[in-house]
Scaffold this motif. Structure first.
Motif, PDB file in Angstrom:
ATOM      1  N   THR A   1       0.825  -1.210   0.000  1.00  0.00           N
ATOM      2  CA  THR A   1       0.000   0.000   0.000  1.00  0.00           C
ATOM      3  C   THR A   1       0.864   1.267   0.000  1.00  0.00           C
ATOM      4  O   THR A   1       0.580   2.228  -0.728  1.00  0.00           O
ATOM      5  CB  THR A   1      -0.937   0.014   1.209  1.00  0.00           C
ATOM      6  OG1 THR A   1      -1.866  -1.074   1.079  1.00  0.00           O
ATOM      7  CG2 THR A   1      -1.708   1.315   1.302  1.00  0.00           C
TER       8      THR A   1
ATOM      9  N   LYS B   1       1.132   4.382  -2.712  1.00  0.00           N
ATOM     10  CA  LYS B   1       0.995   5.799  -2.363  1.00  0.00           C
ATOM     11  C   LYS B   1       2.166   6.603  -2.931  1.00  0.00           C
ATOM     12  O   LYS B   1       1.980   7.712  -3.454  1.00  0.00           O
ATOM     13  CB  LYS B   1       0.927   5.965  -0.840  1.00  0.00           C
ATOM     14  CG  LYS B   1       0.683   7.390  -0.387  1.00  0.00           C
ATOM     15  CD  LYS B   1       0.742   7.511   1.127  1.00  0.00           C
ATOM     16  CE  LYS B   1      -0.411   6.787   1.792  1.00  0.00           C
ATOM     17  NZ  LYS B   1      -0.421   7.026   3.266  1.00  0.00           N
TER      18      LYS B   1
ATOM     19  N   ARG C   1       1.689   6.963  -6.726  1.00  0.00           N
ATOM     20  CA  ARG C   1       0.593   7.874  -7.049  1.00  0.00           C
ATOM     21  C   ARG C   1       0.993   9.317  -6.820  1.00  0.00           C
ATOM     22  O   ARG C   1       0.717  10.208  -7.642  1.00  0.00           O
ATOM     23  CB  ARG C   1      -0.629   7.517  -6.190  1.00  0.00           C
ATOM     24  CG  ARG C   1      -1.966   7.930  -6.779  1.00  0.00           C
ATOM     25  CD  ARG C   1      -2.310   9.374  -6.605  1.00  0.00           C
ATOM     26  NE  ARG C   1      -2.438   9.789  -5.221  1.00  0.00           N
ATOM     27  CZ  ARG C   1      -2.774  11.007  -4.842  1.00  0.00           C
ATOM     28  NH1 ARG C   1      -2.993  11.955  -5.760  1.00  0.00           N
ATOM     29  NH2 ARG C   1      -2.850  11.332  -3.572  1.00  0.00           N
ATOM     30  N   ARG C   2       1.649   9.576  -5.721  1.00  0.00           N
ATOM     31  CA  ARG C   2       2.009  10.961  -5.406  1.00  0.00           C
ATOM     32  C   ARG C   2       3.121  11.482  -6.308  1.00  0.00           C
ATOM     33  O   ARG C   2       3.168  12.691  -6.578  1.00  0.00           O
ATOM     34  CB  ARG C   2       2.348  11.071  -3.920  1.00  0.00           C
ATOM     35  CG  ARG C   2       1.116  10.800  -3.056  1.00  0.00           C
ATOM     36  CD  ARG C   2       1.337  11.015  -1.581  1.00  0.00           C
ATOM     37  NE  ARG C   2       0.066  10.834  -0.865  1.00  0.00           N
ATOM     38  CZ  ARG C   2      -0.121  11.089   0.414  1.00  0.00           C
ATOM     39  NH1 ARG C   2       0.885  11.559   1.166  1.00  0.00           N
ATOM     40  NH2 ARG C   2      -1.309  10.900   0.974  1.00  0.00           N
TER      41      ARG C   2
ATOM     42  N   HIS D   1       1.263  12.387  -9.370  1.00  0.00           N
ATOM     43  CA  HIS D   1       0.482  13.607  -9.136  1.00  0.00           C
ATOM     44  C   HIS D   1       1.312  14.866  -9.370  1.00  0.00           C
ATOM     45  O   HIS D   1       0.767  15.897  -9.769  1.00  0.00           O
ATOM     46  CB  HIS D   1      -0.067  13.606  -7.705  1.00  0.00           C
ATOM     47  CG  HIS D   1      -1.075  14.681  -7.467  1.00  0.00           C
ATOM     48  ND1 HIS D   1      -2.413  14.532  -7.756  1.00  0.00           N
ATOM     49  CD2 HIS D   1      -0.942  15.942  -6.977  1.00  0.00           C
ATOM     50  CE1 HIS D   1      -3.066  15.638  -7.452  1.00  0.00           C
ATOM     51  NE2 HIS D   1      -2.195  16.517  -6.983  1.00  0.00           N
TER      52      HIS D   1
ATOM     53  N   GLY E   1      -4.364   8.139  -9.825  1.00  0.00           N
ATOM     54  CA  GLY E   1      -4.830   7.010  -9.022  1.00  0.00           C
ATOM     55  C   GLY E   1      -5.213   5.806  -9.863  1.00  0.00           C
ATOM     56  O   GLY E   1      -4.953   4.660  -9.485  1.00  0.00           O
TER      57      GLY E   1
ATOM     58  N   THR F   1      -2.101   4.111 -10.840  1.00  0.00           N
ATOM     59  CA  THR F   1      -1.531   3.437  -9.676  1.00  0.00           C
ATOM     60  C   THR F   1      -2.257   2.136  -9.370  1.00  0.00           C
ATOM     61  O   THR F   1      -1.625   1.119  -9.048  1.00  0.00           O
ATOM     62  CB  THR F   1      -1.579   4.377  -8.453  1.00  0.00           C
ATOM     63  OG1 THR F   1      -0.740   5.502  -8.703  1.00  0.00           O
ATOM     64  CG2 THR F   1      -1.115   3.667  -7.194  1.00  0.00           C
TER      65      THR F   1
ATOM     66  N   ASN G   1      -8.030   9.661  -3.431  1.00  0.00           N
ATOM     67  CA  ASN G   1      -7.975   9.061  -2.101  1.00  0.00           C
ATOM     68  C   ASN G   1      -7.085   7.817  -2.157  1.00  0.00           C
ATOM     69  O   ASN G   1      -7.491   6.776  -2.688  1.00  0.00           O
ATOM     70  CB  ASN G   1      -9.392   8.702  -1.641  1.00  0.00           C
ATOM     71  CG  ASN G   1      -9.418   8.108  -0.249  1.00  0.00           C
ATOM     72  OD1 ASN G   1      -8.378   7.862   0.358  1.00  0.00           O
ATOM     73  ND2 ASN G   1     -10.611   7.869   0.263  1.00  0.00           N
ATOM     74  N   ASP G   2      -5.883   7.898  -1.592  1.00  0.00           N
ATOM     75  CA  ASP G   2      -4.940   6.786  -1.657  1.00  0.00           C
ATOM     76  C   ASP G   2      -5.458   5.521  -0.984  1.00  0.00           C
ATOM     77  O   ASP G   2      -4.989   4.420  -1.295  1.00  0.00           O
ATOM     78  CB  ASP G   2      -3.604   7.191  -1.028  1.00  0.00           C
ATOM     79  CG  ASP G   2      -2.828   8.182  -1.884  1.00  0.00           C
ATOM     80  OD1 ASP G   2      -2.664   7.907  -3.091  1.00  0.00           O
ATOM     81  OD2 ASP G   2      -2.405   9.230  -1.363  1.00  0.00           O
TER      82      ASP G   2
ATOM     83  N   ALA H   1      -6.741   2.802  -3.448  1.00  0.00           N
ATOM     84  CA  ALA H   1      -5.854   2.193  -4.449  1.00  0.00           C
ATOM     85  C   ALA H   1      -5.726   0.678  -4.255  1.00  0.00           C
ATOM     86  O   ALA H   1      -5.827  -0.073  -5.235  1.00  0.00           O
ATOM     87  CB  ALA H   1      -4.486   2.866  -4.428  1.00  0.00           C
TER      88      ALA H   1
END
Length: 387
Positions: A11, A15, A18-19, A22, A106, A109, A365-366, A369
């Protein structure tokens, strides 16, 4: 079963991916940095094939299962939006005027998470094709990928995609058999009259009045020309004219969007637009040029595949968290082109109570994912089980 245990274990990695995505939003087909990062991550997973340069910067990655079988396609979109992001988070966009305000970071991801798990376990027959697509927001990257032959080239038999949904409970799923999202067309009318002094309108042919009259007349298509049980939306979203208070301008401009499901309704709208624009032009003594652009078709789920996908979603999130016949909406999605080419389904995954899509305050919203990645992974294992 809930979230796949192995996927839950990475997880934090998801994150991080994804970030990073972003921070580097890109527009349309020009997803060079995004595609490079996705490729780098996929190479680390040990996927079997990576095909680049599809639809300019799209990627198809192949993971082989154990033994012979068909190929299932899973799609994620990669592009962002031309929106300036407030510096509200430490991982905010580093590309001025560009932002992941629709959650495509997201979506990418979630598919990467599924790819990592599937490459490790290979608990399925046949192959999975991971479709990382540019230009969902504009011009239809899915259409280009289909036109470039990805379905035939990789022998994809069925195809699925997810989109996050603000307002839907976190981790919930929603889909529907048949039509899910509308076809989207765009209209523009360029008006040319004869300008003059605002105090002497009788010496002009006023394009402002023509634009106002035309905008009102266009609305009668919805109220008077189509059956009330057929979904239809026509929205005039722009009227531009003039520069100062005492000058009647020479030109005016009208623009807007049309949403339909039924091709016959779409044809009727096109006919009435032409008639109304020509009629109003004569009535107001102006010249009018209509440009009607046919856009994405309706997103239509295969009923059997939608039911199957909903069943997989129930295994991940539970019966109460899945709406399998959630109805249709007037938004649009270029995944429609992939669903025209192959049977499959498109589902929404709940983002929780957050800012809406295409809003500057939006952020993926992570927490969802691993849910989406688990859905993709179990979908493959259930669609193509080992003997």
């Amino acid at each position: 079963m809930p979230v796949v245990n192995r996927i839950a274990e990475f997880t934090e990695d998801m994150k991080t991916w994804r970030r990073h995505l972003h921070q580097i939003p890109e527009l349309g087909l020009d997803t060079v940095k995004t595609a490079s990062y996705v490729t780098e991550i996929l190479q680390g997973f040990g996927v079997d094939e990576i095909h680049q340069g599809i639809a300019q910067n799209g990627i198809v990655a192949i993971i082989n299962g154990q033994g012979a079988g068909p190929t299932i396609g899973l799609r994620a979109d990669m592009d962002g939006l031309p929106i300036t992001e407030p510096a509200a988070v430490e991982y905010a966009s580093t590309h001025p005027g560009k932002m992941h305000a629709c959650g495509h970071d997201g979506h990418t991801t979630m598919l990467l998470g599924a790819a990592r798990y599937l490459a490790e376990t290979r608990n399925f027959a046949g192959r999975v094709a991971l479709l990382f697509q540019p230009a969902e927001e504009v011009i239809g990257g899915a259409r280009i990928m289909v036109e470039e032959g990805v379905m035939d080239r990789f022998d994809i038999r069925e195809v699925y995609a997810l989109h996050n949904a603000p307002g839907l409970p976190e981790g919930a799923f929603l889909t529907t058999p048949g039509p899910l999202m509308a076809a989207v067309d765009t209209f523009t009318v360029a008006l040319t009259g004869m300008g003059g002094h605002g105090a002497m309108p009788h010496l002009t042919r006023d394009p402002v009045m023509a634009a106002c009259g035309m905008a009102q007349a266009i609305q009668t298509i919805v109220s008077r020309n189509h059956h009330a049980t057929e979904d239809l939306v026509i929205s005039v979203t722009q009227i531009h004219a003039g520069t100062v208070d005492n000058v009647i301008p020479e030109t005016a401009f009208i623009n807007g969007t049309i949403r339909t499901f039924n091709p016959e309704v779409q044809k009727m709208v096109m006919t009435r637009f032409d008639e109304i624009v020509k009629g109003c032009a004569v009535a107001y003594g102006v010249a009018a040029e209509l440009t009607y652009e046919v856009g994405y078709p309706a997103t239509i789920n295969d009923a059997e595949k939608a039911a199957f996908a909903a069943g997989v979603a129930r295994e991940i999130s539970g019966e109460a968290q899945v709406e399998a016949e959630g109805g249709r909406e007037m938004g649009a999605e270029d995944f429609a082109y992939m669903l025209q080419a192959r049977p499959g389904a498109y589902l929404f995954i709940g983002q929780g109570e957050t800012a809406g899509l295409h809003h500057p305050a939006y952020d993926f919203n992570d927490a969802i994912a691993p849910v989406g990645a688990s859905f993709f992974a179990r979908l493959v294992e259930k669609a193509q089980p080992l003997a």
